[in-house]
Design a protein around this motif. Structure first.
Motif, PDB file in Angstrom:
ATOM      1  N   PRO A 129      39.177  39.554  48.076  1.00  0.00           N
ATOM      2  CA  PRO A 129      39.410  40.978  47.798  1.00  0.00           C
ATOM      3  C   PRO A 129      39.618  41.298  46.323  1.00  0.00           C
ATOM      4  CG  PRO A 129      41.354  39.972  48.774  1.00  0.00           C
ATOM      5  CD  PRO A 129      40.255  38.962  48.883  1.00  0.00           C
ATOM      6  N   HIS A 130      40.063  40.321  45.512  1.00  0.00           N
ATOM      7  CA  HIS A 130      40.333  40.565  44.091  1.00  0.00           C
ATOM      8  C   HIS A 130      39.103  40.337  43.217  1.00  0.00           C
ATOM      9  CE1 HIS A 130      40.778  36.265  44.724  1.00  0.00           C
ATOM     10  NE2 HIS A 130      40.597  36.085  43.423  1.00  0.00           N
ATOM     11  N   MET A 131      37.993  39.906  43.823  1.00  0.00           N
ATOM     12  CA  MET A 131      36.763  39.660  43.080  1.00  0.00           C
ATOM     13  C   MET A 131      35.754  40.772  43.345  1.00  0.00           C
ATOM     14  SD  MET A 131      35.924  35.612  43.581  1.00  0.00           S
ATOM     15  CE  MET A 131      37.037  34.303  43.071  1.00  0.00           C
ATOM     16  N   THR A 132      34.949  41.076  42.349  1.00  0.00           N
ATOM     17  CA  THR A 132      33.872  42.034  42.534  1.00  0.00           C
ATOM     18  C   THR A 132      32.796  41.427  43.429  1.00  0.00           C
ATOM     19  OG1 THR A 132      32.612  41.266  40.627  1.00  0.00           O
ATOM     20  CG2 THR A 132      34.292  42.993  40.236  1.00  0.00           C
ATOM     21  N   ALA A 133      31.855  42.270  43.817  1.00  0.00           N
ATOM     22  CA  ALA A 133      30.745  41.775  44.621  1.00  0.00           C
ATOM     23  C   ALA A 133      30.003  40.662  43.889  1.00  0.00           C
ATOM     24  CB  ALA A 133      29.796  42.922  44.962  1.00  0.00           C
ATOM     25  N   ALA A 134      29.730  40.876  42.611  1.00  0.00           N
ATOM     26  CA  ALA A 134      29.020  39.869  41.817  1.00  0.00           C
ATOM     27  C   ALA A 134      29.831  38.584  41.710  1.00  0.00           C
ATOM     28  CB  ALA A 134      28.710  40.420  40.430  1.00  0.00           C
ATOM     29  N   GLU A 135      31.131  38.695  41.536  1.00  0.00           N
ATOM     30  CA  GLU A 135      31.979  37.500  41.425  1.00  0.00           C
ATOM     31  C   GLU A 135      32.043  36.749  42.744  1.00  0.00           C
ATOM     32  OE1 GLU A 135      35.043  39.081  37.923  1.00  0.00           O
ATOM     33  OE2 GLU A 135      35.486  39.455  40.058  1.00  0.00           O
ATOM     34  N   ASN A 136      32.074  37.479  43.860  1.00  0.00           N
ATOM     35  CA  ASN A 136      32.036  36.822  45.159  1.00  0.00           C
ATOM     36  C   ASN A 136      30.745  36.032  45.341  1.00  0.00           C
ATOM     37  OD1 ASN A 136      34.160  37.268  47.469  1.00  0.00           O
ATOM     38  ND2 ASN A 136      34.180  39.180  46.275  1.00  0.00           N
ATOM     39  N   ILE A 137      29.630  36.642  44.965  1.00  0.00           N
ATOM     40  CA  ILE A 137      28.339  35.980  45.110  1.00  0.00           C
ATOM     41  C   ILE A 137      28.241  34.772  44.177  1.00  0.00           C
ATOM     42  CG2 ILE A 137      25.846  36.277  44.845  1.00  0.00           C
ATOM     43  CD1 ILE A 137      26.311  39.263  45.589  1.00  0.00           C
ATOM     44  N   ALA A 138      28.842  34.887  42.993  1.00  0.00           N
ATOM     45  CA  ALA A 138      28.775  33.800  42.012  1.00  0.00           C
ATOM     46  C   ALA A 138      29.653  32.608  42.377  1.00  0.00           C
ATOM     47  CB  ALA A 138      29.191  34.331  40.638  1.00  0.00           C
ATOM     48  N   PHE A 139      30.629  32.802  43.249  1.00  0.00           N
ATOM     49  CA  PHE A 139      31.625  31.767  43.521  1.00  0.00           C
ATOM     50  C   PHE A 139      31.017  30.412  43.904  1.00  0.00           C
ATOM     51  CE2 PHE A 139      34.634  29.524  46.277  1.00  0.00           C
ATOM     52  CZ  PHE A 139      35.720  29.432  45.431  1.00  0.00           C
ATOM     53  N   PRO A 140      30.093  30.346  44.881  1.00  0.00           N
ATOM     54  CA  PRO A 140      29.547  29.025  45.233  1.00  0.00           C
ATOM     55  C   PRO A 140      28.758  28.386  44.093  1.00  0.00           C
ATOM     56  CG  PRO A 140      28.369  30.771  46.378  1.00  0.00           C
ATOM     57  CD  PRO A 140      29.549  31.405  45.747  1.00  0.00           C
TER      58      PRO A 140
END
Length: 372
Positions: free
Chosen positions: A98-109
């Motif tokens: 929830p604390h990450m943007t959409a782009a940051e969520n996608i970048a995580f892996p």
């Protein structure tokens, strides 16, 4: 529409796959065998508690196996931890940070795999475009609709280019209209990516609409696997027939004159008689209904009384009670043959090749239970 990408996904095979939970009387998954072909859209379909999600979690590496093998392109992965299997996973509840943007969520892996920053930026941008969320990368999950959040989850699951994508009831939390929209998105992603999809659902319409093949689960076992057409047109058992689509079921015993239900005698198709107990399955759209003096035609004709008429827009569902016993339903074009009313007398008919004989597993189970 772009041409589909050639299949490049992994072949997944399970052999004798078993899962027993401590203290449980029966196995959650009971020695199943299933081959999922490279690039295939395979759906695991069944009621709650049938073993489909447990099977998916064992393939993903989230659940340890009790016995059996899981292979990915021939290599046994059953003992590999989940992060080493390189499989994408999409959950029903999105599971976004929830604390990450959409782009940051996608970048995580990608960050977990130590991909270079420039490559991460490129892949994240492509993934956002793939799920039609270009321009939404800086939004937090709380600023996105449910459908948009699921698109982010899909993008995150494919951004690191897995050879298989596992989806656990991914549309279960969405309303009907949004579910139908996301079904089209998932089908498009499968065509464009060309990778193997393994999809878990209890929704029969979803399974029929999306799948190359379907494996129907019951009590930890696979009851039948095949294409949507094979399972719908030629179910192997009463359970499969009634779980995958609406059915009229006439249970009885076979004799020289056809099927004796105890209250009527019916002509049945040749070629697949099976052993008693059996049931004749006829889909509602294969039945005809005649009223107001119109002649009934068909190999089987039963007199009945209308108990309800349900309007669905493009079609209507007519519920009937047959003379002598049994109930059924007819599905036809709304308004076809004139109006019908509750308590109206009608004739219901169908041709012999409109039905299929199946094993009456419900009756067999009841007989076995009574013998114990």
């Amino acid at each position: 529409m772009p041409d589909p990408v050639p299949a490049s996904g992994a072949r997944i095979e399970v052999q004798g796959l078993t899962k027993r939970f401590p203290g449980a009387a029966a196995a959650a998954v009971d020695g199943i065998d299933l081959e999922i072909r490279a690039g295939e859209f395979m759906t695991l379909l069944g009621p709650s508690g049938s073993g489909k999600t447990t099977t998916l979690n064992m393939i993903a590496g989230f659940e340890a196996i009790t016995a059996g093998r899981i292979t990915l392109d021939g290599g046994d992965i059953a003992q590999l931890p989940a992060y080493k299997r390189n499989l994408g996973m999409v959950f029903q509840n999105y599971a976004l940070f929830p604390h990450m943007t959409a782009a940051e969520n996608i970048a995580f892996p990608l960050k977990q795999r130590k991909v270079a920053k420039s490559e991460i930026a490129r892949r994240v941008g492509e993934a956002l475009e793939l799920v039609h969320l270009g321009g939404h990368g800086e939004r937090l999950p709380s600023q996105l609709s449910g459908g948009q959040q699921q698109r982010v989850a899909l993008a995150r699951a494919v951004v690191f280019e897995p050879r298989a994508l596992l989806l656990d009831e991914p549309l279960g939390a969405l309303d009907k209209k949004l579910r139908e929209s996301l079904q089209l998105e998932i089908a498009r992603l499968h065509r464009e990516l060309g990778i193997t999809f393994v999809f878990v659902t209890h929704d029969q319409d979803e399974a029929l609409a999306l799948s190359d093949r379907i494996a129907v689960f019951r009590d930890g076992r696979i009851e039948q696997a095949g294409t949507p057409t094979e399972l719908y047109e030629a179910p192997a058992s009463r359970f499969v027939a009634t779980f995958l689509g609406d059915s009229n079921v006439f249970a009885g015993r076979l004799g020289d004159g056809g099927l004796d239900t105890g209250w009527c005698s019916l002509r049945v198709p040749d070629g697949r008689a099976g052993e008693d107990p059996v049931a004749l399955v006829v889909r509602p759209e294969r039945l005809r209904i005649a009223a107001n003096g119109a002649p009934a035609s068909g190999d089987n004709v039963l007199s009945a009384t209308v108990t309800d008429v349900v309007y669905h827009g493009a079609f209507r569902r007519v519920l009937v009670r047959f003379d002598g016993g049994g109930t059924g339903q007819v599905r036809d074009t709304a308004g076809a043959g004139g109006s019908l009313a509750v308590d109206q007398r009608v004739e219901v008919s169908w041709d012999v090749d409109a039905g299929v004989l199946v094993v009456d597993d419900d009756a067999a189970t009841a007989v076995a239970a009574g013998a114990r």
